[in-house]
Design a protein around this motif. Structure first.
Motif, mmCIF file in Angstrom:
data_model
loop_
_atom_site.group_PDB
_atom_site.id
_atom_site.type_symbol
_atom_site.label_atom_id
_atom_site.label_comp_id
_atom_site.label_asym_id
_atom_site.label_seq_id
_atom_site.Cartn_x
_atom_site.Cartn_y
_atom_site.Cartn_z
ATOM 1 N N ILE A 1 0.827 -1.201 0.000
ATOM 2 C CA ILE A 1 0.000 0.000 0.000
ATOM 3 C C ILE A 1 0.863 1.254 0.000
ATOM 4 O O ILE A 1 0.576 2.235 -0.692
ATOM 5 N N GLY A 2 1.949 1.242 0.764
ATOM 6 C CA GLY A 2 2.812 2.410 0.849
ATOM 7 C C GLY A 2 3.393 2.805 -0.492
ATOM 8 O O GLY A 2 3.464 3.997 -0.831
ATOM 9 N N LEU A 3 3.820 1.827 -1.275
ATOM 10 C CA LEU A 3 4.395 2.122 -2.588
ATOM 11 C C LEU A 3 3.335 2.664 -3.537
ATOM 12 O O LEU A 3 3.600 3.588 -4.317
ATOM 13 N N VAL A 4 2.128 2.109 -3.476
ATOM 14 C CA VAL A 4 1.051 2.627 -4.320
ATOM 15 C C VAL A 4 0.713 4.059 -3.901
ATOM 16 O O VAL A 4 0.455 4.928 -4.747
ATOM 17 N N MET A 5 0.721 4.341 -2.608
ATOM 18 C CA MET A 5 0.544 5.721 -2.144
ATOM 19 C C MET A 5 1.621 6.620 -2.750
ATOM 20 O O MET A 5 1.330 7.722 -3.236
ATOM 21 N N ALA A 6 2.862 6.162 -2.693
ATOM 22 C CA ALA A 6 3.973 6.960 -3.204
ATOM 23 C C ALA A 6 3.784 7.280 -4.682
ATOM 24 O O ALA A 6 3.956 8.428 -5.117
ATOM 25 N N ARG A 7 3.438 6.275 -5.451
ATOM 26 C CA ARG A 7 3.243 6.485 -6.889
ATOM 27 C C ARG A 7 2.065 7.424 -7.155
ATOM 28 O O ARG A 7 2.114 8.270 -8.059
ATOM 29 N N THR A 8 1.007 7.273 -6.366
ATOM 30 C CA THR A 8 -0.185 8.093 -6.581
ATOM 31 C C THR A 8 0.079 9.548 -6.228
ATOM 32 O O THR A 8 -0.336 10.462 -6.958
ATOM 33 N N PHE A 9 0.762 9.790 -5.123
ATOM 34 C CA PHE A 9 1.122 11.163 -4.782
ATOM 35 C C PHE A 9 2.077 11.743 -5.819
ATOM 36 O O PHE A 9 1.942 12.908 -6.226
ATOM 37 N N ALA A 10 3.052 10.952 -6.245
ATOM 38 C CA ALA A 10 4.005 11.435 -7.240
ATOM 39 C C ALA A 10 3.303 11.831 -8.534
ATOM 40 O O ALA A 10 3.691 12.808 -9.194
ATOM 41 N N ALA A 11 2.247 11.111 -8.886
ATOM 42 C CA ALA A 11 1.499 11.406 -10.107
ATOM 43 C C ALA A 11 0.795 12.760 -10.026
ATOM 44 O O ALA A 11 0.458 13.349 -11.057
ATOM 45 N N THR A 12 0.586 13.275 -8.803
ATOM 46 C CA THR A 12 -0.028 14.600 -8.643
ATOM 47 C C THR A 12 1.010 15.707 -8.734
ATOM 48 O O THR A 12 0.655 16.890 -8.668
ATOM 49 N N GLY A 13 2.286 15.345 -8.844
ATOM 50 C CA GLY A 13 3.356 16.328 -8.883
ATOM 51 C C GLY A 13 4.061 16.512 -7.558
ATOM 52 O O GLY A 13 4.965 17.348 -7.441
ATOM 53 N N ALA A 14 3.677 15.742 -6.543
ATOM 54 C CA ALA A 14 4.291 15.871 -5.224
ATOM 55 C C ALA A 14 5.724 15.339 -5.226
ATOM 56 O O ALA A 14 6.073 14.442 -5.994
ATOM 57 N N GLU A 15 6.537 15.900 -4.342
ATOM 58 C CA GLU A 15 7.835 15.316 -4.031
ATOM 59 C C GLU A 15 7.575 14.227 -2.989
ATOM 60 O O GLU A 15 6.915 14.492 -1.980
ATOM 61 N N VAL A 16 8.101 13.056 -3.211
ATOM 62 C CA VAL A 16 7.791 11.923 -2.335
ATOM 63 C C VAL A 16 9.079 11.303 -1.799
ATOM 64 O O VAL A 16 10.048 11.117 -2.542
ATOM 65 N N TRP A 17 9.040 10.980 -0.520
ATOM 66 C CA TRP A 17 10.184 10.337 0.158
ATOM 67 C C TRP A 17 9.618 9.171 0.947
ATOM 68 O O TRP A 17 8.709 9.342 1.768
ATOM 69 N N VAL A 18 10.123 7.973 0.710
ATOM 70 C CA VAL A 18 9.645 6.784 1.407
ATOM 71 C C VAL A 18 10.745 6.205 2.281
ATOM 72 O O VAL A 18 11.932 6.364 2.001
ATOM 73 N N THR A 19 10.320 5.528 3.336
ATOM 74 C CA THR A 19 11.249 4.778 4.171
ATOM 75 C C THR A 19 10.820 3.324 4.209
ATOM 76 O O THR A 19 9.660 2.992 3.929
ATOM 77 N N ASP A 20 11.764 2.466 4.555
ATOM 78 C CA ASP A 20 11.452 1.049 4.736
ATOM 79 C C ASP A 20 12.639 0.407 5.442
ATOM 80 O O ASP A 20 13.741 0.970 5.442
ATOM 81 N N VAL A 21 12.416 -0.760 6.049
ATOM 82 C CA VAL A 21 13.531 -1.492 6.658
ATOM 83 C C VAL A 21 14.123 -2.513 5.703
ATOM 84 O O VAL A 21 15.197 -3.046 5.955
ATOM 85 N N ASP A 22 13.423 -2.788 4.630
ATOM 86 C CA ASP A 22 13.844 -3.816 3.672
ATOM 87 C C ASP A 22 14.680 -3.179 2.561
ATOM 88 O O ASP A 22 14.157 -2.502 1.679
#
Length: 253
Positions: free
Chosen positions: A14-35
């Protein structure tokens, strides 16, 4: 200025899909993960950092970096979570209980804790917590997960009260069963615990919704984008379910 959107556990699911969806609006996106393996698969144009969401030292260092590079953050999606153990309460291993609470609840608190000063300094912001319908109904054989997701809602409402005077909104998204590898693992574990087949558990959960089907990650991401937008400027302290309307939270088929 485009929104600066930070998503914990944003390199997969879900987090990655959120990232892609926000990025598609023109947002700057920064994600974190332990993997680290999944971090390497994050699409170009999205920043990615390895951070343990339940480790305060790592989270503090990460938000210091965010401040240095971005100068602030407009939207925080506190999305980190794990499914935790599948067992009855009487057979629940305490250490596994604590691990689940740490990631799902401590991770949400630490994200809000360290994002708050940045948002207060700019006089605005949106914090979105990923809860679950398990945090509304309970979840047999998943007590630590349900307990953590109920607590996330209490955390969200408190954050909304504390930060509202500073122009910061907080809401929680409560997905139901969302298609993907993670829910497949949950269904397999529950099938084993209940002596059922995977197919029976999956179909039972779908049948337990008014719409008769499971949600997709895009449904959750679209809700997040809406809640982060000016169209939701007066929406705060709320739990928004995205589940097709659960009418039977513990289907037995």
């Amino acid at each position: 200025m485009n929104q600066r959107v930070l998503i914990t556990a944003g390199a997969a699911g879900i987090g990655l899909v959120m990232a892609r969806t926000f990025a598609a609006t023109g947002a700057e996106v920064w994600v974190t993960d332990v993997d680290e393996a999944v971090l390497k698969t994050v699409p170009a144009g999205i920043r990615a950092s390895r951070v343990n969401a339940s480790d305060e030292v790592e989270m503090a260092a990460f938000f210091k970096e965010v401040k240095e590079i971005w100068g602030g953050v407009d939207v925080l999606c506190a999305n980190a979570g794990i499914k935790g153990p599948t067992a009855s309460v009487e057979e629940m291993p305490l250490e596994e209980w604590r691990d689940c609470i740490a990631v799902n609840l401590d991770g949400a608190m630490l994200a809000a804790k360290h994002a708050s000063p940045l948002m207060k300094a700019q006089g605005k912001g949106v914090i979105l917590f990923t809860s679950s319908t398990a945090g509304l109904y309970g979840f047999p054989y998943r007590a630590p997960y349900a307990a953590a997701k109920w607590a996330v809602i209490g955390l969200m409402k408190t954050v909304a009260m504390e930060l509202g005077p500073h122009g910061i909104r907080a809401n929680a998204i409560a997905p139901g069963s969302v298609t993907g590898p993670r829910i497949d693992r949950v269904f397999h574990a529950e099938a084993d615990a209940k002596g059922m087949t995977y197919e029976a558990v999956r179909d039972g959960y779908a049948a337990g919704t008014a719409l008769g089907k499971l949600s997709d990650p895009e449904d959750i991401a679209n809700m997040a984008v809406f809640l982060a937008s000016d169209a939701a400027r007066m929406v705060s302290g709320q739990v928004l379910t995205v589940d097709g309307f659960t009418i039977n939270p513990d289907p037995k088929v």
